[in-house]
Design an enzyme around this catalytic site. Sequence first.
Site, short mmCIF file in Angstrom:
data_model
loop_
_atom_site.label_atom_id
_atom_site.label_comp_id
_atom_site.label_asym_id
_atom_site.label_seq_id
_atom_site.Cartn_x
_atom_site.Cartn_y
_atom_site.Cartn_z
N HIS A 1 0.81 -1.21 0.00
CA HIS A 1 0.00 0.00 0.00
C HIS A 1 0.85 1.27 0.00
O HIS A 1 0.42 2.29 -0.51
CB HIS A 1 -1.11 -0.10 1.04
CG HIS A 1 -2.11 -1.10 0.53
ND1 HIS A 1 -1.95 -2.45 0.75
CD2 HIS A 1 -3.14 -0.97 -0.35
CE1 HIS A 1 -2.89 -3.09 0.07
NE2 HIS A 1 -3.62 -2.22 -0.60
N ARG B 1 -15.25 -2.10 -4.27
CA ARG B 1 -14.89 -3.37 -3.63
C ARG B 1 -15.28 -3.30 -2.16
O ARG B 1 -14.96 -2.33 -1.47
CB ARG B 1 -13.39 -3.60 -3.77
CG ARG B 1 -12.92 -4.81 -3.01
CD ARG B 1 -11.49 -5.13 -3.29
NE ARG B 1 -10.57 -4.25 -2.58
CZ ARG B 1 -9.26 -4.28 -2.75
NH1 ARG B 1 -8.73 -5.11 -3.63
NH2 ARG B 1 -8.48 -3.48 -2.08
N GLU C 1 -8.43 -13.38 -7.56
CA GLU C 1 -7.09 -13.11 -7.05
C GLU C 1 -6.53 -14.26 -6.21
O GLU C 1 -5.49 -14.10 -5.60
CB GLU C 1 -7.09 -11.81 -6.25
CG GLU C 1 -8.11 -11.75 -5.14
CD GLU C 1 -8.08 -10.43 -4.38
OE1 GLU C 1 -7.15 -9.64 -4.54
OE2 GLU C 1 -9.03 -10.21 -3.58
N ASP D 1 -2.57 -9.85 -5.79
CA ASP D 1 -2.73 -11.02 -4.94
C ASP D 1 -2.64 -12.31 -5.73
O ASP D 1 -2.14 -13.32 -5.23
CB ASP D 1 -4.07 -10.95 -4.19
CG ASP D 1 -3.95 -10.11 -2.93
OD1 ASP D 1 -2.91 -10.23 -2.25
OD2 ASP D 1 -4.86 -9.32 -2.64
N CYS E 1 -7.72 -5.23 -12.30
CA CYS E 1 -7.47 -4.03 -11.51
C CYS E 1 -6.16 -4.13 -10.74
O CYS E 1 -5.81 -3.25 -9.98
CB CYS E 1 -8.63 -3.76 -10.56
SG CYS E 1 -8.97 -5.14 -9.46
#
Length: 567
Positions: A186, A329, A428, A452, A499
Amino acid sequence: MYNGIGASSGIGIGKVMIIKEQALSYAPTTDATPEQEIERYKQALNKFVDDTMAKAEQMKSSVGEKEAEIIMGHAAMLQDPYMNSEIEKQMQSGDSAEKALETICDMFITMFESTGDELTMQRATDVKDIKKGMLSVLLGIEEADISKAPKGTIIVVDDLTPSMTTGIVKENIAGIITQTGGKTSHSAILARALEIPAVLSVAGVVEKLADGQQVIIDGSKGTVIDTPTEEQLKDYTEKRNKFLKEKEELKKYIGMATATADGKVVELVGNIGNPDNTKQVVECDGEGVGLFRTEFLFMDSDSMPTEEQQFEAYKKAALVLKDKPLIIRTLDIGGDKEIPYLGLKKEENPFLGFRAVRFCLENTQLYKTQLRALLRASAFGNIKIMVPLVTCVDEIRAVKSLVKEIMADLDSQGIAYNNEIQVGVMMETSASVMIADLLAKEADFFSIGTNDLTQYTMCVDRGNADVACLYSVYNPAVLRAIKHIIECGSKEGIMVGMCGEAAADPLMIPLLVAFGLSEFSVSATSVLATRKVISMWSQQEAQQVAQKAMQLETEKEVAEYLQSIQK
Ligand code: PEP
Ligand code: MG
């Protein structure tokens, strides 16, 4: 020179500012008399309150009224007469001011945490913050203030947290270097959103560099040059100017359709972390939003966002986008995303643990609040719901059944929503790949989360520098997974998007075009570059590339081949 992971492209030249978490160690007893110690405590308390109020004043304009109020609440809490008298009592019995503060704060923390009530538990987080802040004052430790960093600062920090980024004045920060985090951590995503060059996972960098030292960072290559020579400075200044010029040239793609060289139109949308980012996506000519990471709403807050707060956030993004798609999401916490007030247990393997949809389906009250807010907001735009970390059909069925239940509720209350709202699956996990044919029958759309998917396919922690060499989307295993997902989705006639960060990777784009990906969701700052690369490939050329690439046997061969055919 130090090597790390290039996580946000661009060249940064500037002076180092080290942000270090300092150890708050102290002596539990003191030679001073209790009266002297109480006086020292009172003076520190006054300073803490003054500093906190000044910070709150500044935050009102730079961050927001709500955040400022939280900080002001901290000052008020520590001035509470009962708390103060308890701390004094400890000092009367011979404790140092630091020890007295810690003992009483810990008592409150344990008390608040044991209630099980979410709001009260949140108070425990506040007390932890207060304890840390007040201990720093007592020990005379000055916290580095990112918001005051002068122009040309290179931030050097263990990890960049979302709360740290709120203090960043983008124009002043020339670069970011961290000790932890990978390309899709992140901190990387935040750095890219801010368009600040960043190099992550540089081992021991906080110790190796010194405040004020000049450095150059190359956010594409992942290198840090300490104390550069005149020649290096000249060379990198030229490189920086070239990078900025190319960025400027991309502006000619604004307003163009996103299509391959032979005219196949695909969708090009943006990834966002909060409703305000939507504007940036629209400014960069994104055609909608393919991923709204709602966990940032939860992470940026000190307590659970209410249904109303969430509704306003989702509605705000929907209104900016008008009828363009907005894929939201649902809460994806766990792994490297912690939310203290949710009281999640520490886990041995957080990436394999109680996270995302697993957590939501066990905490239905929390999940229903989010789904209700989403459904209400769907009356204001083209909202779609996306479920993260799906590994079995039951999960998507359970979510759809909750959505139906809430719809019935809204009907009975006469509240508007889109009753044809789509519910999609984020692809994912390895399990989702293996049952992609089954999931395609349940889901209204797929979006491939390559960040992921690479982690779970390769069994490699996406943030662990020691195994970063395995963390590559060019691995034949990952490429086969992507191809299979797109084939299964296309067979059922549902939209398949991507994405994860690979959607913006110029090396991957010909393959994705060949596989038939119909939606590319990238960070706002990558929209135009992605449009440019897509426009350079015809479907036929892309097919030829894919045919060759899918026959290669190793990651290295694939990466080298894709590099060699770059236009
Ligand atoms: C992904 O996993 O690819 C993704 C887009 O989600 P996140 O990076 O938030 O896990
Ligand atoms: Mg993910």
